[in-house]
Design a protein around this motif. Structure first.
Motif, PDB file in Angstrom:
ATOM      1  N   CYS A 150       0.801  -1.224   0.000  1.00  0.00           N
ATOM      2  CA  CYS A 150       0.000   0.000   0.000  1.00  0.00           C
ATOM      3  C   CYS A 150       0.837   1.279   0.000  1.00  0.00           C
ATOM      4  O   CYS A 150       1.762   1.435   0.799  1.00  0.00           O
ATOM      5  N   GLY A 151       0.456   2.186  -0.882  1.00  0.00           N
ATOM      6  CA  GLY A 151       1.200   3.434  -1.061  1.00  0.00           C
ATOM      7  C   GLY A 151       1.115   4.396   0.111  1.00  0.00           C
ATOM      8  O   GLY A 151       1.931   5.305   0.240  1.00  0.00           O
ATOM      9  N   ILE A 152       0.122   4.225   0.977  1.00  0.00           N
ATOM     10  CA  ILE A 152       0.036   5.159   2.109  1.00  0.00           C
ATOM     11  C   ILE A 152       0.477   4.504   3.426  1.00  0.00           C
ATOM     12  O   ILE A 152       0.161   4.971   4.513  1.00  0.00           O
ATOM     13  N   ARG A 153       1.221   3.412   3.298  1.00  0.00           N
ATOM     14  CA  ARG A 153       1.752   2.735   4.492  1.00  0.00           C
ATOM     15  C   ARG A 153       2.585   3.722   5.320  1.00  0.00           C
ATOM     16  O   ARG A 153       3.179   4.661   4.789  1.00  0.00           O
ATOM     17  N   LYS A 154       2.625   3.429   6.602  1.00  0.00           N
ATOM     18  CA  LYS A 154       3.257   4.342   7.559  1.00  0.00           C
ATOM     19  C   LYS A 154       4.689   4.732   7.169  1.00  0.00           C
ATOM     20  O   LYS A 154       5.085   5.893   7.259  1.00  0.00           O
ATOM     21  N   ASP A 155       5.474   3.748   6.729  1.00  0.00           N
ATOM     22  CA  ASP A 155       6.883   4.039   6.456  1.00  0.00           C
ATOM     23  C   ASP A 155       7.145   4.738   5.124  1.00  0.00           C
ATOM     24  O   ASP A 155       8.297   5.021   4.807  1.00  0.00           O
ATOM     25  N   ASN A 156       6.110   4.969   4.342  1.00  0.00           N
ATOM     26  CA  ASN A 156       6.343   5.717   3.102  1.00  0.00           C
ATOM     27  C   ASN A 156       6.425   7.213   3.436  1.00  0.00           C
ATOM     28  O   ASN A 156       5.415   7.881   3.636  1.00  0.00           O
ATOM     29  N   VAL A 157       7.653   7.707   3.448  1.00  0.00           N
ATOM     30  CA  VAL A 157       7.831   9.117   3.840  1.00  0.00           C
ATOM     31  C   VAL A 157       7.713  10.040   2.635  1.00  0.00           C
ATOM     32  O   VAL A 157       7.776  11.254   2.758  1.00  0.00           O
ATOM     33  N   LYS A 158       7.500   9.437   1.456  1.00  0.00           N
ATOM     34  CA  LYS A 158       7.462  10.271   0.250  1.00  0.00           C
ATOM     35  C   LYS A 158       6.121  10.954   0.029  1.00  0.00           C
ATOM     36  O   LYS A 158       5.991  11.769  -0.877  1.00  0.00           O
ATOM     37  N   ILE A 159       5.110  10.563   0.781  1.00  0.00           N
ATOM     38  CA  ILE A 159       3.816  11.204   0.513  1.00  0.00           C
ATOM     39  C   ILE A 159       3.478  12.249   1.565  1.00  0.00           C
ATOM     40  O   ILE A 159       3.942  12.195   2.702  1.00  0.00           O
ATOM     41  N   LYS A 160       2.672  13.183   1.135  1.00  0.00           N
ATOM     42  CA  LYS A 160       2.204  14.225   2.040  1.00  0.00           C
ATOM     43  C   LYS A 160       1.001  13.663   2.805  1.00  0.00           C
ATOM     44  O   LYS A 160       0.078  13.118   2.198  1.00  0.00           O
ATOM     45  N   ARG A 161       1.036  13.743   4.100  1.00  0.00           N
ATOM     46  CA  ARG A 161      -0.104  13.235   4.876  1.00  0.00           C
ATOM     47  C   ARG A 161      -1.148  14.331   5.016  1.00  0.00           C
ATOM     48  O   ARG A 161      -0.813  15.503   5.174  1.00  0.00           O
ATOM     49  N   TYR A 162      -2.397  13.934   4.952  1.00  0.00           N
ATOM     50  CA  TYR A 162      -3.461  14.926   5.140  1.00  0.00           C
ATOM     51  C   TYR A 162      -4.551  14.344   6.019  1.00  0.00           C
ATOM     52  O   TYR A 162      -4.658  13.130   6.187  1.00  0.00           O
ATOM     53  N   ASN A 163      -5.345  15.231   6.524  1.00  0.00           N
ATOM     54  CA  ASN A 163      -6.447  14.844   7.374  1.00  0.00           C
ATOM     55  C   ASN A 163      -7.511  15.914   7.158  1.00  0.00           C
ATOM     56  O   ASN A 163      -7.288  17.065   7.495  1.00  0.00           O
ATOM     57  N   LEU A 164      -8.610  15.567   6.541  1.00  0.00           N
ATOM     58  CA  LEU A 164      -9.656  16.571   6.301  1.00  0.00           C
ATOM     59  C   LEU A 164     -10.171  17.113   7.621  1.00  0.00           C
ATOM     60  O   LEU A 164     -10.191  16.391   8.621  1.00  0.00           O
ATOM     61  N   SER A 165     -10.613  18.352   7.603  1.00  0.00           N
ATOM     62  CA  SER A 165     -11.224  18.888   8.821  1.00  0.00           C
ATOM     63  C   SER A 165     -12.627  18.278   8.953  1.00  0.00           C
ATOM     64  O   SER A 165     -13.209  17.814   7.966  1.00  0.00           O
ATOM     65  N   ASP A 166     -13.159  18.315  10.156  1.00  0.00           N
ATOM     66  CA  ASP A 166     -14.515  17.787  10.359  1.00  0.00           C
ATOM     67  C   ASP A 166     -15.491  18.484   9.425  1.00  0.00           C
ATOM     68  O   ASP A 166     -16.393  17.863   8.855  1.00  0.00           O
ATOM     69  N   GLU A 167     -15.276  19.768   9.253  1.00  0.00           N
ATOM     70  CA  GLU A 167     -16.201  20.534   8.414  1.00  0.00           C
ATOM     71  C   GLU A 167     -16.135  20.063   6.957  1.00  0.00           C
ATOM     72  O   GLU A 167     -17.171  19.928   6.291  1.00  0.00           O
ATOM     73  N   GLU A 168     -14.934  19.804   6.480  1.00  0.00           N
ATOM     74  CA  GLU A 168     -14.803  19.326   5.098  1.00  0.00           C
ATOM     75  C   GLU A 168     -15.495  17.974   4.913  1.00  0.00           C
ATOM     76  O   GLU A 168     -16.137  17.722   3.896  1.00  0.00           O
ATOM     77  N   ILE A 169     -15.374  17.123   5.916  1.00  0.00           N
ATOM     78  CA  ILE A 169     -16.006  15.802   5.819  1.00  0.00           C
ATOM     79  C   ILE A 169     -17.529  15.943   5.820  1.00  0.00           C
ATOM     80  O   ILE A 169     -18.231  15.361   4.979  1.00  0.00           O
ATOM     81  N   VAL A 170     -18.019  16.751   6.742  1.00  0.00           N
ATOM     82  CA  VAL A 170     -19.472  16.917   6.833  1.00  0.00           C
ATOM     83  C   VAL A 170     -19.994  17.558   5.541  1.00  0.00           C
ATOM     84  O   VAL A 170     -21.030  17.137   4.999  1.00  0.00           O
ATOM     85  N   ASN A 171     -19.262  18.522   5.003  1.00  0.00           N
ATOM     86  CA  ASN A 171     -19.701  19.151   3.749  1.00  0.00           C
ATOM     87  C   ASN A 171     -19.757  18.145   2.599  1.00  0.00           C
ATOM     88  O   ASN A 171     -20.669  18.188   1.772  1.00  0.00           O
ATOM     89  N   ALA A 172     -18.786  17.257   2.556  1.00  0.00           N
ATOM     90  CA  ALA A 172     -18.796  16.233   1.496  1.00  0.00           C
ATOM     91  C   ALA A 172     -20.020  15.337   1.666  1.00  0.00           C
ATOM     92  O   ALA A 172     -20.689  14.967   0.687  1.00  0.00           O
ATOM     93  N   ALA A 173     -20.341  15.001   2.920  1.00  0.00           N
ATOM     94  CA  ALA A 173     -21.527  14.163   3.180  1.00  0.00           C
ATOM     95  C   ALA A 173     -22.794  14.898   2.748  1.00  0.00           C
ATOM     96  O   ALA A 173     -23.689  14.310   2.124  1.00  0.00           O
ATOM     97  N   VAL A 174     -22.845  16.171   3.042  1.00  0.00           N
ATOM     98  CA  VAL A 174     -24.023  16.964   2.657  1.00  0.00           C
ATOM     99  C   VAL A 174     -24.125  17.037   1.128  1.00  0.00           C
ATOM    100  O   VAL A 174     -25.216  16.947   0.561  1.00  0.00           O
ATOM    101  N   PHE A 175     -22.970  17.148   0.470  1.00  0.00           N
ATOM    102  CA  PHE A 175     -22.963  17.134  -1.005  1.00  0.00           C
ATOM    103  C   PHE A 175     -23.605  15.836  -1.513  1.00  0.00           C
ATOM    104  O   PHE A 175     -24.465  15.843  -2.401  1.00  0.00           O
ATOM    105  N   ALA A 176     -23.188  14.722  -0.931  1.00  0.00           N
ATOM    106  CA  ALA A 176     -23.721  13.419  -1.370  1.00  0.00           C
ATOM    107  C   ALA A 176     -25.235  13.385  -1.165  1.00  0.00           C
ATOM    108  O   ALA A 176     -25.995  12.960  -2.044  1.00  0.00           O
TER     109      ALA A 176
END
Ligand code: 5AD
Ligand code: SF4
Ligand code: FES
Length: 361
Positions: A67-93
Motif C-alpha cells: 500500500c502506497g500510504i503505508r506508515k513508512d512511506n515518507v514520500k507522501i504528504k499526509r493529510y487529514n480533512l477537517s470535520d467541516e470538510e467531511i461533513v460538507n462532502a456528506a451533505v454534497f452526497a
C-alpha cells in the motif's frame, strides 16, 4: 471434469469449478459473462447504487507491503480533512441524492480517532436529516468501538481480508501483532456479530497468488456469508516493499480480466449480495468499472473527497479522477453507467438484499 456450460448450470460451485471458470477464454469466457450478467439482472436488476467515497485521511499506523500510504512511506504528504470538510462532502452526497457514503481512512486506533468518528457520524446524521446511509472503512477495531460507531449511526462496514490464505497474507504484511491474519478474521466476525452489513474483499494478481488462492477467496466469502464485496486488481506502487516483485506479476491486462472473472463468478455464487466495481479497475482500463457493472457488480463509489486531497490518497499508481471534483465524477459516472445499460438508483439506500434476507429468516 465438468464442461463450462455444465458448471454454469449448477447451483453450487466447487473449488475445481471455480478454477475452471477462472481459466476460461473465448466462447467459454463469453458464456461465463452472459450467465453472470443474466443472474445480476434477475436478482438485483440492472441497477447501480452510488456510494460517495470520502477518503478523509491518509494517515495510517500500519505498514502493509502493497500500500502506497503505508506508515513508512515518507514520500507522501499526509493529510487529514477537517470535520467541516467531511461533513460538507456528506451533505454534497445527500443533496445529490447518493443516499449513501463511505468514509475511508488509513487505520488508526485510540480514543482520539474513535471519538472523532463517533462525533462525525452524529453530526452527519443531524445535517442530512438521517437520510444518508453511512459505511465505514476504517480498519480493524475492537468490538466495543464497532458497537459505538453503529450506535452513532454507521450501517455498513468494509474490511477487506486482502487474501484468505494465511500464508499469503503473511507475505503481504509485516510479521507483528498489528498485522495478524487472525486479528483480521476476528474483526470481521465482530462486525457481523455487531449487526453491520459486512463487506470484505481481496486484491487480484498479487505476487505469489495462485488461482487456487483466488478460488479459496470466493469460497471464504460464501462461507463467511458476507453481504458486500469489493475486490480489485493489485496495482504495484513503487514506494512499497512488494514493488520488488513487479517482474513476476501477471500483465495488467491479465489482472484486469481475472478481476472481471472473479466478479462474474462471485455473482453466480452469491446472487443477492452487493458487489462494488473497484476504482482500481479504472486505473487499468478507462471503462473498466463499467465493464464490471455489465457482468455483475452493482455498486460504484464516486470519489467525493475534496479535489485538493485526492492526489495524496494513492494506494496504488494511476489512480483515476485525482484531478476531478465531486460534480465532475458524478456527471461522468452517470453517463458511463448508462453506457453499460444500467441505471443509477438515486435516493435509494441500496442495502444488500442478502443482508435483508439473512435478517428476516
Ligand atoms: N493495489 C490495489 N489495491 C490496493 N489496496 C491497497 N494497496 C493497493 C494496491 N497497491 C487496497 C487494499 C485495501 C484497500 C483500501 O485498498 O485492498 O483494503
Ligand atoms: Fe494502512 Fe490500509 Fe494501506 Fe494497510 S492497506 S497501509 S491499513 S491504508
Ligand atoms: Fe471521476 Fe469520471 S468518474 S471523472
Amino acid at each position: 471434469m465438468r464442461s463450462i456450460s455444465a458448471i454454469l448450470q449448477s447451483d453450487f460451485l466447487t473449488k475445481e469449478d471455480i478454477i475452471a471458470l477462472l481459466t476460461t477464454e473465448g466462447e467459454d469466457k463469453k458464456l461465463l459473462f452472459e450467465t453472470s450478467s443474466r443472474i445480476k439482472k434477475q436478482y438485483v436488476d440492472d441497477i447501480v447504487y452510488f456510494r460517495g467515497l470520502i477518503e478523509f485521511s491518509n494517515v495510517c499506523d500500519k505498514n502493509c507491503f502493497y500500500c502506497g500510504i503505508r506508515k513508512d512511506n515518507v514520500k507522501i504528504k499526509r493529510y487529514n480533512l477537517s470535520d467541516e470538510e467531511i461533513v460538507n462532502a456528506a451533505v454534497f452526497a445527500w443533496k445529490n441524492r447518493y443516499a449513501s457514503i463511505v468514509m475511508q481512512s488509513g487505520e488508526l486506533t485510540g480514543s482520539t480517532f474513535v471519538n472523532r468518528i463517533d462525533k462525525l457520524l452524529k453530526t452527519i446524521h443531524q445535517r442530512t436529516n438521517r437520510e444518508l446511509h453511512v459505511t465505514l472503512s476504517c480498519g480493524e477495531q475492537n468490538k466495543e468501538t464497532y458497537r459505538r460507531w453503529m450506535e452513532s449511526g454507521a450501517h455498513r462496514y468494509l474490511l477487506r481480508i486482502e487474501s484468505s490464505n494465511p500464508e499469503l497474507y503473511k507475505k503481504l504484511h509485516p510479521d507483528d501483532e498489528k498485522h495478524r491474519f487472525e486479528n483480521r478474521i476476528k474483526a470481521l466476525r465482530a462486525l457481523q456479530d455487531t449487526g453491520y452489513q459486512t463487506g470484505t474483499g481481496i486484491m487480484i494478481g498479487l505476487p505469489f497468488q495462485t488461482l487456487e488462492d483466488l478460488a479459496n477467496d470466493l469460497l471464504f466469502m460464501r462461507d463467511f456469508d458476507i453481504d458486500m464485496v469489493g475486490m480489485g486488481p493489485y496495482i504495484e506502487h513503487r514506494d512499497t516493499p512488494l514493488y520488488q516483485y513487479k517482474d513476476q506479476l501477471l500483465s495488467v491486462d491479465e489482472r484486469f480480466q481475472l478481476t472481471l472473472k472473479m466478479v462474474a463468478i462471485l455473482r453466480i455464487m452469491m446472487k443477492d449480495i452487493n458487489i462494488a466495481s473497484a476504482t482500481a479497475l479504472q486505473a487499468i482500463d478507462k471503462i473498466g468499472r463499467e465493464k464490471a457493472i455489465k457482468i455483475g457488480a452493482n455498486v460504484i463509489m464516486p470519489n467525493i473527497t475534496p479535489g485538493k486531497y485526492r492526489d495524496d490518497y494513492k494506494l496504488y499508481e494511476n489512480k483515476p479522477c485525482t484531478d476531478e471534483n465531486a460534480e465532475d465524477c458524478s456527471n461522468c459516472l452517470e453517463a458511463r453507467i448508462a453506457m453499460a445499460e444500467n441505471e443509477v438508483a438515486l435516493g435509494e439506500w441500496g442495502d444488500s438484499l442478502h443482508f435483508r434476507m439473512r435478517n428476516t429468516k
